[in-house]
Design an enzyme around this catalytic site. Structure first.
Site, short mmCIF file in Angstrom:
data_model
loop_
_atom_site.label_atom_id
_atom_site.label_comp_id
_atom_site.label_asym_id
_atom_site.label_seq_id
_atom_site.Cartn_x
_atom_site.Cartn_y
_atom_site.Cartn_z
N HIS A 109 -15.32 60.16 -108.53
CA HIS A 109 -16.52 61.01 -108.63
C HIS A 109 -16.30 61.95 -109.82
O HIS A 109 -15.16 62.32 -110.14
CB HIS A 109 -16.61 61.80 -107.32
CG HIS A 109 -17.84 62.64 -107.15
ND1 HIS A 109 -18.01 63.86 -107.78
CD2 HIS A 109 -18.94 62.46 -106.40
CE1 HIS A 109 -19.17 64.38 -107.41
NE2 HIS A 109 -19.76 63.56 -106.58
N ASP A 128 -8.75 63.29 -103.38
CA ASP A 128 -10.11 63.75 -103.15
C ASP A 128 -10.57 63.12 -101.83
O ASP A 128 -10.90 61.94 -101.77
CB ASP A 128 -10.99 63.30 -104.33
CG ASP A 128 -12.47 63.55 -104.07
OD1 ASP A 128 -12.82 64.06 -102.99
OD2 ASP A 128 -13.27 63.22 -104.96
N GLN A 145 -15.04 62.05 -99.01
CA GLN A 145 -15.71 61.03 -98.19
C GLN A 145 -14.85 60.58 -97.01
O GLN A 145 -15.35 59.89 -96.12
CB GLN A 145 -16.04 59.79 -99.05
CG GLN A 145 -17.05 60.04 -100.15
CD GLN A 145 -18.46 60.32 -99.63
OE1 GLN A 145 -18.80 60.00 -98.49
NE2 GLN A 145 -19.28 60.94 -100.45
N LYS A 172 -20.21 67.59 -95.91
CA LYS A 172 -20.27 66.15 -95.60
C LYS A 172 -19.65 65.88 -94.23
O LYS A 172 -19.74 64.76 -93.71
CB LYS A 172 -19.53 65.34 -96.67
CG LYS A 172 -20.16 65.41 -98.06
CD LYS A 172 -19.45 64.49 -99.01
CE LYS A 172 -19.66 64.85 -100.47
NZ LYS A 172 -20.96 64.50 -101.01
N CYS A 228 -22.88 60.26 -109.25
CA CYS A 228 -21.85 61.09 -109.91
C CYS A 228 -20.59 60.28 -110.20
O CYS A 228 -19.46 60.77 -110.05
CB CYS A 228 -21.49 62.32 -109.06
SG CYS A 228 -22.85 63.43 -108.80
C1 LIG Z 1 -15.81 61.29 -103.53
C2 LIG Z 1 -16.43 62.63 -103.77
N1 LIG Z 1 -15.71 63.60 -104.33
C3 LIG Z 1 -16.18 64.82 -104.55
C4 LIG Z 1 -17.48 65.13 -104.21
C5 LIG Z 1 -17.99 66.51 -104.50
O1 LIG Z 1 -18.29 67.21 -103.33
P1 LIG Z 1 -18.94 68.66 -103.48
O2 LIG Z 1 -20.21 68.46 -104.25
O3 LIG Z 1 -19.19 69.12 -102.10
O4 LIG Z 1 -17.97 69.49 -104.22
C6 LIG Z 1 -18.30 64.16 -103.63
C7 LIG Z 1 -19.70 64.45 -103.30
O5 LIG Z 1 -20.57 63.63 -103.40
C8 LIG Z 1 -17.75 62.88 -103.39
O6 LIG Z 1 -18.48 61.90 -102.85
#
Ligand SMILES: Cc1ncc(COP(=O)(O)O)c(C=O)c1O
Length: 412
Positions: free
Chosen positions: A125, A203, A206, A229, A369
């Site tokens: 992401h 990260d 998800q 999430k 993203c």
């Molecule tokens: C794999 C992953 N990492 C990071 C994020 C970023 O999350 P946040 O926008 O809550 O910081 C997302 C959000 O879609 C995600 O799917």
């Protein structure tokens, strides 16, 4: 073991928003990968806290302030317990993005220099790409990407080859891909990274909402995730860190609460985790996220995964029956999280999402993203259906019916 249908959860009634019908039919929410819906216990916890226990934390001596302190630190313990982490090295941030930026700024700027490399993967992401691009450009370091295979998976052999080059200082990677659904072998990866003397960051944005996650067993130096999430409110993220590294790191944001003392010509830092929580923290959000953590823990993450795995299998079967539809990522549900990103010949993903939306079926369309990954996949965008604990087979039936109707509208 009873048949799959009998093992599934029936939690829809816990989520008040699912009574709405903003489209032509009942709300079919299949965008939990973007943000989850919230159970009543989370809404009630937020309301109760703000109505009855609201005060700032870590500064008041009056009883109401002590109630707020107790609620906030109890929230930290319960949130840490969901992922098997130590509360003392569980830092609250604004979201997963800020948690990753914290590491890139505070650890990265103290430890990365010319001749070093940061290794990430092609499935990341943007939140786990851009902070490393900026860090590496600023420090004269190299940023390299672990490649994906045809199934959309990483290779441990390729990771070992990268680590053998001897310049990798940090490896950052998703636990579960938000596009491919791929579940990475995180413990095997952190073991190899540690053996090579490098630092790992996962990260988990998800992963935490859908898998049993034990950050201690996984053994990452840093594990970032996001509250919204995982059935919690927006405005709160979590960084679990290796306390030795956290102790050595300079602060990220500075100001109130993160200091031990301040004089005219300098300051000293508070103990962990407060050293990394500058200013008023997300207090009500932590209370809400703790209610979400309690809710998930009471169901157990093993049952959450079992429920979503059964639904993912059902969804993949249904999608396979839609002509011209191609799902990206590993074909077997057991190798993936509860989502499917797909394209349909002759239909743009945005058209799919719009037509489905009219039927009350909420899916996301776009690059999610993850633009570098889209380039690897050779597509500009996909449509993505992502599941939550509250989904049921009827939601998948509505998705498939609506996809078939979309093809009809375009004369396919
Ligand atoms: C794999 C992953 N990492 C990071 C994020 C970023 O999350 P946040 O926008 O809550 O910081 C997302 C959000 O879609 C995600 O799917």
């Amino acid at each position: 073991m009873p048949p799959v249908a009998e093992r599934t959860l029936d939690l829809r009634a816990d989520f008040p928003i699912l009574d709405r019908a903003p489209g032509a039919g009942p709300l079919v929410y299949l965008d939990s990968g973007a943000t989850s819906q919230k159970p009543r216990v989370v809404l009630d916890a937020l309301d109760e806290h703000l109505r009855r226990h609201n005060a700032n934390v870590h500064r008041g001596v009056y009883p109401l302030a002590q109630e707020a302190d107790a609620a906030f630190e109890s929230a930290r313990r319960r949130i840490a317990a969901l992922t098997g982490a130590e509360p003392g090295s569980t830092i609250f941030t604004k979201n997963a993005t800020e948690a990753i930026n914290l590491v890139a700024y505070a650890w990265g700027r103290a430890n990365i220099g010319p001749g070093d490399a940061v290794l990430i993967t092609q499935m990341e992401h943007h939140a786990n790409i851009v902070p490393w691009q900026i860090l590496c450009a600023e420090r004269g370091a190299a940023l390299r990407y672990l490649e994906l295979d045809q199934r959309g998976e990483l290779s441990l052999t390729a990771l070992e080859a990268e680590l053998a080059r001897g310049d990798v200082r940090l490896v950052a990677f998703a636990h579960v891909s938000n596009v491919l659904g791929t579940i990475n072998p995180v413990a095997e990866m952190t073991a190899r990274i540690r053996a090579a003397g490098a630092v790992s960051l996962i990260d988990g944005a998800q992963a935490v909402p859908q898998l049993p996650v034990d950050v201690t067993a996984i053994g990452a130096d840093f594990y970032a995730w996001t509250g919204h999430k995982a059935l919690g409110p927006t405005g709160i993220g979590v960084l679990h860190g290796n306390s030795e590294l956290l102790e050595q790191m300079p602060p990220f944001l500075t100001g109130g609460d993160m200091i031990a003392s301040v004089d005219f010509d300098g300051a000293s830092w508070n103990e962990l985790p407060f050293k990394f929580e500058a200013g008023t923290p997300p207090i009500a959000e932590a209370v809400g996220l703790a209610a979400a953590a309690d809710y998930l823990s009471s169901i157990t993450m093993e049952r959450v995964r079992e429920h979503e795995l059964a639904l993912t299998e059902y969804m993949l079967e249904g999608l396979a029956g839609v002509p011209g539809l191609r799902v990206v990522g590993p074909p077997e549900a057991s190798c993936r999280g509860a989502l499917a990103s797909f394209t349909i010949d002759g239909l743009h993903p945005h058209d799919i999402a719009e037509i489905l939306g009219r039927d009350g079926v909420c899916v996301r369309a776009g690059h999610h993203c993850a633009q570098p990954l889209m380039r690897c996949l050779g597509v500009g965008a996909t449509a993505r259906a992502s599941l939550g604990v509250y989904n049921e087979r009827a939601d998948i039936d509505a998705l498939i019916g609506s996809l078939q109707r979309s093809r009809g509208i375009f004369g396919l």
